[in-house]
Design an enzyme around this catalytic site. Structure first.
Site, PDB file in Angstrom:
ATOM      1  N   GLY A   1      49.588  35.475  43.315  1.00 22.10           N
ATOM      2  CA  GLY A   1      49.034  36.731  42.799  1.00 22.10           C
ATOM      3  C   GLY A   1      47.849  37.179  43.647  1.00 22.10           C
ATOM      4  O   GLY A   1      46.977  36.374  43.956  1.00 22.10           O
TER       5      GLY A   1
ATOM      6  N   ALA B   1      36.612  36.609  56.971  1.00 24.47           N
ATOM      7  CA  ALA B   1      35.679  35.518  57.263  1.00 24.47           C
ATOM      8  C   ALA B   1      36.348  34.413  58.078  1.00 24.47           C
ATOM      9  O   ALA B   1      35.779  33.906  59.050  1.00 24.47           O
ATOM     10  CB  ALA B   1      35.121  34.958  55.952  1.00 24.47           C
ATOM     11  N   VAL B   2      37.563  34.061  57.687  1.00 23.01           N
ATOM     12  CA  VAL B   2      38.287  33.011  58.428  1.00 23.01           C
ATOM     13  C   VAL B   2      38.498  33.472  59.876  1.00 23.01           C
ATOM     14  O   VAL B   2      38.236  32.717  60.834  1.00 23.01           O
ATOM     15  CB  VAL B   2      39.663  32.721  57.761  1.00 23.01           C
TER      16      VAL B   2
ATOM     17  N   ARG C   1      55.485  35.604  46.057  1.00 21.84           N
ATOM     18  CA  ARG C   1      55.821  34.324  45.414  1.00 21.84           C
ATOM     19  C   ARG C   1      57.090  33.868  46.120  1.00 21.84           C
ATOM     20  O   ARG C   1      58.009  34.661  46.317  1.00 21.84           O
ATOM     21  CB  ARG C   1      56.038  34.521  43.921  1.00 21.84           C
ATOM     22  N   CYS C   2      57.145  32.617  46.542  1.00 27.12           N
ATOM     23  CA  CYS C   2      58.237  32.203  47.427  1.00 27.12           C
ATOM     24  C   CYS C   2      58.939  30.928  46.932  1.00 27.12           C
ATOM     25  O   CYS C   2      58.557  29.811  47.309  1.00 27.12           O
ATOM     26  CB  CYS C   2      57.680  31.998  48.836  1.00 27.12           C
TER      27      CYS C   2
ATOM     28  N   ASP D   1      46.751  27.977  42.213  1.00 24.31           N
ATOM     29  CA  ASP D   1      47.389  26.693  41.927  1.00 24.31           C
ATOM     30  C   ASP D   1      48.744  26.508  42.632  1.00 24.31           C
ATOM     31  O   ASP D   1      48.990  25.492  43.283  1.00 24.31           O
ATOM     32  CB  ASP D   1      47.540  26.637  40.405  1.00 24.31           C
TER      33      ASP D   1
ATOM     34  N   THR E   1      42.014  33.533  42.912  1.00 22.37           N
ATOM     35  CA  THR E   1      42.872  33.891  41.774  1.00 22.37           C
ATOM     36  C   THR E   1      41.983  34.455  40.668  1.00 22.37           C
ATOM     37  O   THR E   1      40.880  33.930  40.441  1.00 22.37           O
ATOM     38  CB  THR E   1      43.674  32.693  41.220  1.00 22.37           C
ATOM     39  N   ILE E   2      42.471  35.485  39.999  1.00 22.11           N
ATOM     40  CA  ILE E   2      41.649  36.044  38.908  1.00 22.11           C
ATOM     41  C   ILE E   2      41.534  35.056  37.743  1.00 22.11           C
ATOM     42  O   ILE E   2      40.664  35.197  36.900  1.00 22.11           O
ATOM     43  CB  ILE E   2      42.215  37.404  38.402  1.00 22.11           C
ATOM     44  N   ASP E   3      42.420  34.050  37.714  1.00 22.65           N
ATOM     45  CA  ASP E   3      42.472  33.139  36.558  1.00 22.65           C
ATOM     46  C   ASP E   3      41.293  32.154  36.493  1.00 22.65           C
ATOM     47  O   ASP E   3      41.015  31.609  35.428  1.00 22.65           O
ATOM     48  CB  ASP E   3      43.774  32.324  36.578  1.00 22.65           C
TER      49      ASP E   3
ATOM     50  N   ASP F   1      41.179  29.147  37.346  1.00 25.53           N
ATOM     51  CA  ASP F   1      41.671  27.936  36.681  1.00 25.53           C
ATOM     52  C   ASP F   1      41.747  26.717  37.599  1.00 25.53           C
ATOM     53  O   ASP F   1      42.448  25.754  37.289  1.00 25.53           O
ATOM     54  CB  ASP F   1      43.056  28.219  36.063  1.00 25.53           C
TER      55      ASP F   1
ATOM     56  N   ARG G   1      40.167  51.022  13.776  1.00 21.30           N
ATOM     57  CA  ARG G   1      41.378  50.214  14.015  1.00 21.30           C
ATOM     58  C   ARG G   1      41.025  48.825  14.548  1.00 21.30           C
ATOM     59  O   ARG G   1      39.934  48.597  15.072  1.00 21.30           O
ATOM     60  CB  ARG G   1      42.237  50.897  15.085  1.00 21.30           C
TER      61      ARG G   1
ATOM     62  N   ARG H   1      47.359  33.155  33.248  1.00 20.67           N
ATOM     63  CA  ARG H   1      48.336  32.065  33.377  1.00 20.67           C
ATOM     64  C   ARG H   1      48.172  31.116  32.189  1.00 20.67           C
ATOM     65  O   ARG H   1      48.366  31.561  31.079  1.00 20.67           O
ATOM     66  CB  ARG H   1      48.166  31.373  34.731  1.00 20.67           C
TER      67      ARG H   1
ATOM     68  N   GLN I   1      44.235  44.361  36.005  1.00 22.66           N
ATOM     69  CA  GLN I   1      43.232  43.296  36.101  1.00 22.66           C
ATOM     70  C   GLN I   1      43.152  42.670  37.490  1.00 22.66           C
ATOM     71  O   GLN I   1      42.237  41.928  37.798  1.00 22.66           O
ATOM     72  CB  GLN I   1      43.557  42.188  35.085  1.00 22.66           C
TER      73      GLN I   1
HETATM   74  O1  F6P Z   1      47.739  34.090  38.686  1.00 19.41           O
HETATM   75  C1  F6P Z   1      47.418  35.442  38.596  1.00 19.41           C
HETATM   76  C2  F6P Z   1      48.275  36.125  37.567  1.00 19.41           C
HETATM   77  O2  F6P Z   1      47.862  37.475  37.499  1.00 19.41           O
HETATM   78  C3  F6P Z   1      48.266  35.488  36.171  1.00 19.41           C
HETATM   79  O3  F6P Z   1      47.119  35.797  35.435  1.00 19.41           O
HETATM   80  C4  F6P Z   1      49.535  36.041  35.597  1.00 19.41           C
HETATM   81  O4  F6P Z   1      50.045  35.199  34.582  1.00 19.41           O
HETATM   82  C5  F6P Z   1      50.472  36.090  36.783  1.00 19.41           C
HETATM   83  O5  F6P Z   1      49.630  36.101  37.938  1.00 19.41           O
HETATM   84  C6  F6P Z   1      51.391  37.281  36.835  1.00 19.41           C
HETATM   85  O6  F6P Z   1      52.182  37.158  37.966  1.00 19.41           O
HETATM   86  P1  F6P Z   1      53.121  38.307  38.554  1.00 19.41           P
HETATM   87  O7  F6P Z   1      52.253  39.368  39.144  1.00 19.41           O
HETATM   88  O8  F6P Z   1      53.932  37.612  39.588  1.00 19.41           O
HETATM   89  O9  F6P Z   1      53.908  38.821  37.401  1.00 19.41           O
END
Ligand code: F6P
Length: 327
Positions: free
Chosen positions: A15, A26-27, A76-77, A107, A130-132, A134, A167, A176, A259
């Site tokens: 993602g 930077a790299v 994603r591969c 991850d 990663t935005i997560d 994690d 509401r 994730r 997001q």
């Molecule tokens: O890992 C980043 C993320 O945005 C997760 O928060 C989310 O679950 C997933 O990727 C969504 O993946 P995709 O964009 O492949 O649907």
């Protein structure tokens, strides 16, 4: 040193996250400063398999520090998860005379990188993006701060409608398997509740959410729901609330890929710049198969295995703060 590193390959995978471009920049520039050539691999591991490679100069990364997404694309591969796919990827490295890889991602990216490094004895350095947020071993991942800000702005806007129409808004947040984005956005947005996978009973969390609203005699609420905390996400929570409390009028907002977009914050740009330079330095220091992390403002190196396999905990005081402040 087993062999000298003349050429580094850099890729972004999984993602996309705001700040990935700053890391690529930077790299590239840190490598060039150290007389190392840089080859950008397009579309993550897919490009490694297909041989989509281009040598980068300093100018190739001009004017990108402020741009979201990744100029070298991401993917994603599933093919890279197979031995055949990784063999093809290795052939690209040999053909392009790439001696080491810097992989920018989360991850899944690191899981693939670790396997690849072991199978073909290639030095690999990971940069967490990663935005997560994690990944174990780093206080922050690139993109997390920007995403948090985006979610907070959305909550602020939704608050206007929630209060005007009295509401209950259920807002679905990405992450994730982790609740970092959800919990922290809930604190920053002054939300009535957050439902996250790290807490056992979703039902209890929903009751808490409703209870909090009642105690405060509020007639509106914003409840954040982590996308995988419950099957069906925010829609499922809305149904549960409406069934048990028909007096509440609910609405669902799924923030989705909003997001992941946007201009990276200063904090993400600085983090990405520091991590990119540190990743090149790690290779010069003969490090391999480690992730660059940041702990208490210090740049550190963490074994990739640990970054992937150890679980990063949600801070208890944050959970308590969210509960305390939502009464
Ligand atoms: O890992 C980043 C993320 O945005 C997760 O928060 C989310 O679950 C997933 O990727 C969504 O993946 P995709 O964009 O492949 O649907």
């Amino acid at each position: 040193m087993e062999y000298k590193i003349n050429t580094i390959g850099v890729l972004t995978s999984g993602g996309d996250a705001p700040g990935m471009n700053a890391a690529v920049r930077a790299v590239t520039r840190a490598a060039i400063c150290n007389h190392i050539r840089v080859k950008a691999i397009f579309r993550g591991y897919k490009g490694l398999i297909d041989g989509e490679v281009k040598e980068f100069s300093s100018q190739d990364v001009s004017g990108i520090i402020q741009r979201g997404g990744t100029i070298i694309k991401s993917a994603r591969c599933p093919e890279f998860q197979t031995p055949e796919g990784r063999q093809l990827a290795y052939q690209t490295l040999q053909r392009e005379q790439i001696d080491a890889l810097i992989v920018i991602g989360g991850d899944g990216t690191f899981t693939g990188a670790r396997l690849f490094a072991q199978e073909f004895n290639v030095p690999v350095i990971g940069i967490p993006a990663t935005i997560d947020n994690d990944l174990w071993g780093t206080d922050a991942t690139i993109g997390y701060d920007t995403s948090l800000g985006t979610i907070m702005e959305c909550i602020d806007k939704l608050r206007d409608t929630a209060t005007s129409h009295e509401r209950v808004f259920l807002v679905e947040v990405m992450g994730r398997d982790a609740g970092f984005l959800t919990l922290n956005a809930a604190i920053a947005g002054g939300c009535e509740a957050a439902i996250i996978p790290e807490r056992a009973s979703v039902k209890e969390q929903i009751e808490d959410a409703i209870g909090n609203g009642r105690r405060k005699s509020k007639n509106s609420a914003i409840v954040l729901v982590q996308e995988h905390a419950i099957e069906g996400g925010a829609n499922a929570v809305a149904k549960m609330i409406e069934q048990e409390h028909p007096e509440y009028s609910t609405r669902v907002t799924i923030l989705g890929h909003l997001q992941r977009g946007g201009t990276p914050t200063a904090s993400d740009r600085i983090l990405a710049s520091r991590m990119g330079v540190a990743a090149v330095q790690a290779l010069l220091d003969e490090q391999r198969n480690v992730m660059v992390g940041v702990q208490n403002e210090e740049i550190i190196l963490v074994p990739l295995t640990k970054a992937i396999h150890q679980k990063k905990d949600v801070k208890e005081d944050k959970w308590q703060a969210m509960l305390t402040l939502s009464i």
